[in-house]
Design a protein around this motif. Structure first.
Motif, PDB file in Angstrom:
ATOM      1  N   VAL B 214       0.841  -1.199   0.000  1.00 40.21           N
ATOM      2  CA  VAL B 214       0.000   0.000   0.000  1.00 40.21           C
ATOM      3  C   VAL B 214       0.875   1.248   0.000  1.00 40.21           C
ATOM      4  O   VAL B 214       0.633   2.198  -0.752  1.00 40.21           O
ATOM      5  CB  VAL B 214      -0.945  -0.015   1.225  1.00 40.21           C
ATOM      6  CG1 VAL B 214      -1.594   1.336   1.415  1.00 40.21           C
ATOM      7  CG2 VAL B 214      -2.015  -1.077   1.048  1.00 40.21           C
ATOM      8  N   THR B 215       1.958   1.218   0.791  1.00 40.09           N
ATOM      9  CA  THR B 215       2.841   2.381   0.852  1.00 40.09           C
ATOM     10  C   THR B 215       3.530   2.613  -0.487  1.00 40.09           C
ATOM     11  O   THR B 215       3.676   3.756  -0.927  1.00 40.09           O
ATOM     12  CB  THR B 215       3.891   2.186   1.967  1.00 40.09           C
ATOM     13  OG1 THR B 215       3.226   1.758   3.139  1.00 40.09           O
ATOM     14  CG2 THR B 215       4.627   3.462   2.247  1.00 40.09           C
ATOM     15  N   CYS B 216       3.946   1.536  -1.137  1.00 42.35           N
ATOM     16  CA  CYS B 216       4.553   1.670  -2.462  1.00 42.35           C
ATOM     17  C   CYS B 216       3.565   2.306  -3.423  1.00 42.35           C
ATOM     18  O   CYS B 216       3.915   3.206  -4.197  1.00 42.35           O
ATOM     19  CB  CYS B 216       4.975   0.312  -3.007  1.00 42.35           C
ATOM     20  SG  CYS B 216       6.373  -0.403  -2.198  1.00 42.35           S
ATOM     21  N   GLY B 217       2.317   1.854  -3.384  1.00 40.97           N
ATOM     22  CA  GLY B 217       1.294   2.418  -4.258  1.00 40.97           C
ATOM     23  C   GLY B 217       1.082   3.895  -3.977  1.00 40.97           C
ATOM     24  O   GLY B 217       0.970   4.698  -4.900  1.00 40.97           O
ATOM     25  N   GLU B 218       1.079   4.261  -2.698  1.00 41.35           N
ATOM     26  CA  GLU B 218       0.924   5.651  -2.302  1.00 41.35           C
ATOM     27  C   GLU B 218       2.054   6.521  -2.826  1.00 41.35           C
ATOM     28  O   GLU B 218       1.869   7.680  -3.137  1.00 41.35           O
ATOM     29  CB  GLU B 218       0.915   5.746  -0.774  1.00 41.35           C
ATOM     30  CG  GLU B 218      -0.422   5.480  -0.141  1.00 41.35           C
ATOM     31  CD  GLU B 218      -1.333   6.682  -0.248  1.00 41.35           C
ATOM     32  OE1 GLU B 218      -2.449   6.484  -0.751  1.00 41.35           O
ATOM     33  OE2 GLU B 218      -0.921   7.783   0.143  1.00 41.35           O
ATOM     34  N   SER B 219       3.257   5.960  -2.874  1.00 41.09           N
ATOM     35  CA  SER B 219       4.417   6.753  -3.269  1.00 41.09           C
ATOM     36  C   SER B 219       4.647   6.743  -4.766  1.00 41.09           C
ATOM     37  O   SER B 219       5.653   7.262  -5.225  1.00 41.09           O
ATOM     38  CB  SER B 219       5.671   6.219  -2.584  1.00 41.09           C
ATOM     39  OG  SER B 219       5.365   5.654  -1.350  1.00 41.09           O
ATOM     40  N   GLY B 220       3.753   6.136  -5.521  1.00 44.33           N
ATOM     41  CA  GLY B 220       3.871   6.201  -6.970  1.00 44.33           C
ATOM     42  C   GLY B 220       4.506   4.989  -7.609  1.00 44.33           C
ATOM     43  O   GLY B 220       4.741   4.977  -8.806  1.00 44.33           O
ATOM     44  N   PHE B 221       4.802   3.965  -6.831  1.00 43.71           N
ATOM     45  CA  PHE B 221       5.303   2.728  -7.420  1.00 43.71           C
ATOM     46  C   PHE B 221       4.143   1.742  -7.460  1.00 43.71           C
ATOM     47  O   PHE B 221       3.714   1.246  -6.421  1.00 43.71           O
ATOM     48  CB  PHE B 221       6.435   2.147  -6.572  1.00 43.71           C
ATOM     49  CG  PHE B 221       7.684   2.963  -6.599  1.00 43.71           C
ATOM     50  CD1 PHE B 221       8.648   2.716  -7.562  1.00 43.71           C
ATOM     51  CD2 PHE B 221       7.886   3.969  -5.692  1.00 43.71           C
ATOM     52  CE1 PHE B 221       9.807   3.472  -7.589  1.00 43.71           C
ATOM     53  CE2 PHE B 221       9.043   4.726  -5.720  1.00 43.71           C
ATOM     54  CZ  PHE B 221      10.001   4.478  -6.667  1.00 43.71           C
ATOM     55  N   ALA B 222       3.624   1.480  -8.647  1.00 39.43           N
ATOM     56  CA  ALA B 222       2.426   0.655  -8.725  1.00 39.43           C
ATOM     57  C   ALA B 222       2.683  -0.682  -9.399  1.00 39.43           C
ATOM     58  O   ALA B 222       1.773  -1.472  -9.562  1.00 39.43           O
ATOM     59  CB  ALA B 222       1.340   1.413  -9.474  1.00 39.43           C
ATOM     60  N   ASP B 223       3.916  -0.916  -9.825  1.00 37.71           N
ATOM     61  CA  ASP B 223       4.213  -2.162 -10.540  1.00 37.71           C
ATOM     62  C   ASP B 223       5.118  -3.010  -9.654  1.00 37.71           C
ATOM     63  O   ASP B 223       6.326  -2.845  -9.640  1.00 37.71           O
ATOM     64  CB  ASP B 223       4.907  -1.820 -11.858  1.00 37.71           C
ATOM     65  CG  ASP B 223       4.907  -2.988 -12.810  1.00 37.71           C
ATOM     66  OD1 ASP B 223       4.513  -4.086 -12.384  1.00 37.71           O
ATOM     67  OD2 ASP B 223       5.293  -2.806 -13.969  1.00 37.71           O
ATOM     68  N   PHE B 224       4.506  -3.875  -8.882  1.00 44.31           N
ATOM     69  CA  PHE B 224       5.276  -4.641  -7.905  1.00 44.31           C
ATOM     70  C   PHE B 224       5.825  -5.914  -8.503  1.00 44.31           C
ATOM     71  O   PHE B 224       5.186  -6.554  -9.316  1.00 44.31           O
ATOM     72  CB  PHE B 224       4.422  -5.041  -6.700  1.00 44.31           C
ATOM     73  CG  PHE B 224       3.572  -3.954  -6.179  1.00 44.31           C
ATOM     74  CD1 PHE B 224       4.140  -2.826  -5.649  1.00 44.31           C
ATOM     75  CD2 PHE B 224       2.205  -4.061  -6.229  1.00 44.31           C
ATOM     76  CE1 PHE B 224       3.361  -1.815  -5.174  1.00 44.31           C
ATOM     77  CE2 PHE B 224       1.413  -3.049  -5.755  1.00 44.31           C
ATOM     78  CZ  PHE B 224       1.987  -1.918  -5.221  1.00 44.31           C
TER      79      PHE B 224
END
Lengths: 184, 232
Positions: B214-224
């Motif tokens: 969720v934190t990655c998504g919040e910070s603009g990294f959406a491709d895990f």
């Protein structure tokens, strides 16, 4: 024998042999060092990457969120502390639907690995269930994984493994997304 | 040595030595027992076959030589094993066309790395390993420490506005990493792709994992991507 030239010593009777002795010891030293350094530098564990879709809440900007992949089926695998439940678009298949109230659909089983018995998740039955679902929805490729907060990461990876391909190599549900919410 | 004269180079010292050895009583005995004299000063050790073996070993090692773009140097992280076997060349295809492999199984790429270490650190002499405080790191820089007892992100590190899902220090670190990535992708004339690799210990609880996602998504990294160990 004593009359022989000193350079011919050690070469047997062959006077025709090249009298030049090449010293290979430094060459061997370099070889050994090279072997050691290669052994130290080689990556022995090979890594791979599992692609994951953005979770359902808080998908920020930046990457292209695959919104068009979101389907109507909403196949969800719930990983509980004691087994798996499978749900889709509102309805959940769990133990209650099979007359086992309060139990998950696919309970944990006892497995024997390396002579030790352990209770583990039943990935085989989960995959069989997913193959069944795939037969009804052949175009569906996405799946949501939702898990109990204590479930270790290893189990999640193995669920993704079970959902990726069946034993005969057919693609099941490789587009895995994670539901951030706690299991219902 | 019985002859103390130093060789002036006109005759090899080797020849002189063998003569003195021949004059020596012990050498005479050895001579009679072996029968042939040349065995005294040239033991028949062939180094050529050893060289052959070493060369073959070297060639074999060079053939199996492999490196990972991402290396797991931390001894407290044990990646999970997976049956994922990426198709050869899928990584290059992904870089060129931007399309990810259909079965979700890709090759390792170099991007921003988020690490979640485990509760046990491997050490020589300790078969069970030593206790370790799990932590989250971005590009091997520690960002936040997890509670060792509960194995969760402490509430003090979370953003209260996010209902306990966003880890504030991780978000700040990822935003800095994103700025750096955006600058370097400008240089390469490419769009920022928002890729992030998650290296997590196999014991990591799902709650921590989803908070990190969720934190990655919040910070603009959406491709895990999850880094896993390939089957042998």
């Amino acid at each position: 024998m004593a009359k022989r030239k000193p350079t011919e010593r050690g070469h047997g009777q062959g006077a025709s042999e090249d009298p030049l002795d090449l010293d290979v010891t430094p060459f061997l030293n370099i070889m050994f060092m090279l072997i050691l350094s290669i052994l130290a530098m080689t990556a022995w564990t090979q890594l791979a990457m599992l692609n994951v879709q953005a979770p359902q809440i808080g998908g920020g900007g930046g990457g292209a969120a695959p919104v068009e992949n979101l389907s109507t089926l909403n196949l969800t695998v719930f990983v509980l502390a004691d087994g798996f439940n499978v749900g889709a678009s509102g309805a959940t298949l769990d133990g209650n639907s099979e007359g086992r109230t309060g139990e998950p659909l696919i309970t944990k089983v006892e497995k024997t690995a390396f002579g030790k018995k352990a209770i583990d998740y039943d990935y085989t039955r989960l995959q069989q269930k997913l193959i069944e679902i795939k037969k009804s929805f052949p175009d569906e490729e996405s799946m949501i994984v939702s898990a109990d907060g204590n479930v270790p990461y290893e189990v999640i990876v193995r669920v993704m493994d079970a959902a990726r391909r069946s034993a005969d190599g057919k693609i099941l549900f490789p587009a895995v997304a994670f539901a951030a919410g706690v299991v219902g | 040595m019985s002859d103390p004269t130093i060789s002036d180079g006109s005759e090899p010292a080797y020849a002189g030595w063998s003569q003195t050895v021949a004059a020596d009583g012990q050498a005479k005995k050895r001579k009679s027992s072996r029968g042939r004299r040349k065995h005294i000063h040239t033991p028949p050790l062939s180094i050529t076959s050893l060289t052959d073996a070493v060369t073959l070993l070297l060639v074999y090692l060079l053939k199996t030589f492999a490196t990972n773009p991402i290396e797991v140097k931390d001894s407290s992280i044990e990646l999970p094993r997976s049956v994922c076997r990426p198709e050869p060349g899928s990584g290059a295809r992904e870089r060129e066309t931007g399309s990810s492999p259909r079965d979700g199984c890709g090759e390792v790429q170099e991007t921003v790395i988020v690490m979640i270490t485990g509760p046990i650190r491997k050490a020589t002499g300790h078969p069970e390993g030593l206790p370790n405080t799990p932590r989250i790191a971005v590009n091997s820089e520690p960002v936040v420490e997890l509670d060792a007892a509960t194995y969760r992100v402490p509430d003090s590190a979370k953003d209260p506005a996010s209902n306990g899902w966003v880890i504030a220090p991780l978000r700040d670190a990822l935003r800095r990493a994103k700025e750096l990535k955006e600058v370097s992708s400008l240089r390469d004339d490419k769009k920022f792709d928002g890729k992030v690799v998650i290296l997590a210990d196999k014991q990591t609880p799902y709650r921590v994992l989803s908070e990190v996602l969720v934190t990655c998504g919040e910070s603009g990294f959406a491709d895990f991507r999850f880094a896993v160990i390939k089957p042998d």
